[in-house]
Design an enzyme around this catalytic site. Structure first.
Site, PDB file in Angstrom:
ATOM      1  N   SER A  72       0.831  -1.194   0.000  1.00  0.00           N
ATOM      2  CA  SER A  72       0.000   0.000   0.000  1.00  0.00           C
ATOM      3  C   SER A  72       0.873   1.254   0.000  1.00  0.00           C
ATOM      4  O   SER A  72       1.677   1.425  -0.914  1.00  0.00           O
ATOM      5  CB  SER A  72      -0.974  -0.063   1.188  1.00  0.00           C
ATOM      6  OG  SER A  72      -1.988   0.889   1.060  1.00  0.00           O
ATOM      7  N   ASP A 135     -10.021  -4.565  -4.405  1.00  0.00           N
ATOM      8  CA  ASP A 135      -9.356  -3.757  -3.376  1.00  0.00           C
ATOM      9  C   ASP A 135     -10.254  -2.563  -3.044  1.00  0.00           C
ATOM     10  O   ASP A 135     -10.562  -1.753  -3.921  1.00  0.00           O
ATOM     11  CB  ASP A 135      -7.990  -3.289  -3.891  1.00  0.00           C
ATOM     12  CG  ASP A 135      -7.130  -2.653  -2.825  1.00  0.00           C
ATOM     13  OD1 ASP A 135      -7.669  -1.911  -1.966  1.00  0.00           O
ATOM     14  OD2 ASP A 135      -5.902  -2.865  -2.851  1.00  0.00           O
ATOM     15  N   HIS A 162      -7.335  -5.816  -0.292  1.00  0.00           N
ATOM     16  CA  HIS A 162      -6.143  -4.983  -0.087  1.00  0.00           C
ATOM     17  C   HIS A 162      -4.979  -5.834   0.435  1.00  0.00           C
ATOM     18  O   HIS A 162      -4.033  -5.295   0.992  1.00  0.00           O
ATOM     19  CB  HIS A 162      -6.480  -3.832   0.870  1.00  0.00           C
ATOM     20  CG  HIS A 162      -5.506  -2.703   0.831  1.00  0.00           C
ATOM     21  ND1 HIS A 162      -5.127  -2.076  -0.336  1.00  0.00           N
ATOM     22  CD2 HIS A 162      -4.818  -2.083   1.828  1.00  0.00           C
ATOM     23  CE1 HIS A 162      -4.247  -1.128  -0.059  1.00  0.00           C
ATOM     24  NE2 HIS A 162      -4.044  -1.112   1.239  1.00  0.00           N
TER      25      HIS A 162
END
Length: 183
Positions: A72, A135, A162
């Protein structure tokens, strides 16, 4: 495998802990392969601002024998680090390229300058990328744009979210396999 390589796991923002997600699994599996792996709490963990994270990655010894594994905002830090520093390669999980119109991302400092895609590619031997169409944080067009610009080895899933708490993902054998294939 040689002990000359190291990996650094760069978590996402939002106060990620080293014992969360697949981070402990990846550290354990890479160390079985002889790759010293750093899985530490990062400073400024909530906001993950570049002013703190990029120098911290340097402090951890990231160099041309280092694999950066970014999740991320950690993937964003990995890309920004590679713009100006030579590394061995990187694994980008849940990568994106805009601030997603998110206040926390706007404050991060990662999106204040245009991306130098050529430098990111030139400063490493390989880039592996994982993305998922479901996601909740990163629209898939963001990940695809990063892939197109970095010519990454790209794995797109339909159902991995995610790659974190949302799917309670605690193992990541695909990541281990991808790194092993590169070394």
């Amino acid at each position: 495998m040689s002990h000359d390589f190291q990996a650094i796991i760069i978590p996402g923002n939002g106060d990620s802990e080293p014992n969360e997600n697949w981070y402990p699994y990846v550290k354990n599996e890479l160390e079985k392969m002889g790759i010293a792996t750093v899985n530490e709490k990062f400073p400024d963990a909530m906001l993950a601002r570049s002013a703190y994270w990029l120098p911290f990655i340097k402090e951890l010894g990231a160099d041309e024998n280092t694999i950066l594994i970014g999740h991320s905002s950690g993937a964003i830090a990995s890309m920004r680090y590679a713009e100006k520093n030579k590394i061995l390669g990187s694994v980008l999980v849940g990568a994106y390229h805009t601030n997603l119109d998110n206040e926390m991302e706007k404050k991060s400092g990662y999106f204040d300058a245009p991306w130098n895609w050529e430098a990111i590619k030139k400063n490493q031997k390989w880039i592996v990328q994982f993305a998922s169409r479901d996601d909740a944080f990163i629209p898939i067009h963001e990940a695809r744009f990063v892939h197109e610009n970095l010519n990454s080895e790209y794995y797109e899933y339909a159902d991995q979210g995610h790659f974190s708490h949302d799917k309670e993902r605690t193992e990541f054998p695909e990541l281990i396999h991808a790194v092993g294939a590169k070394l």
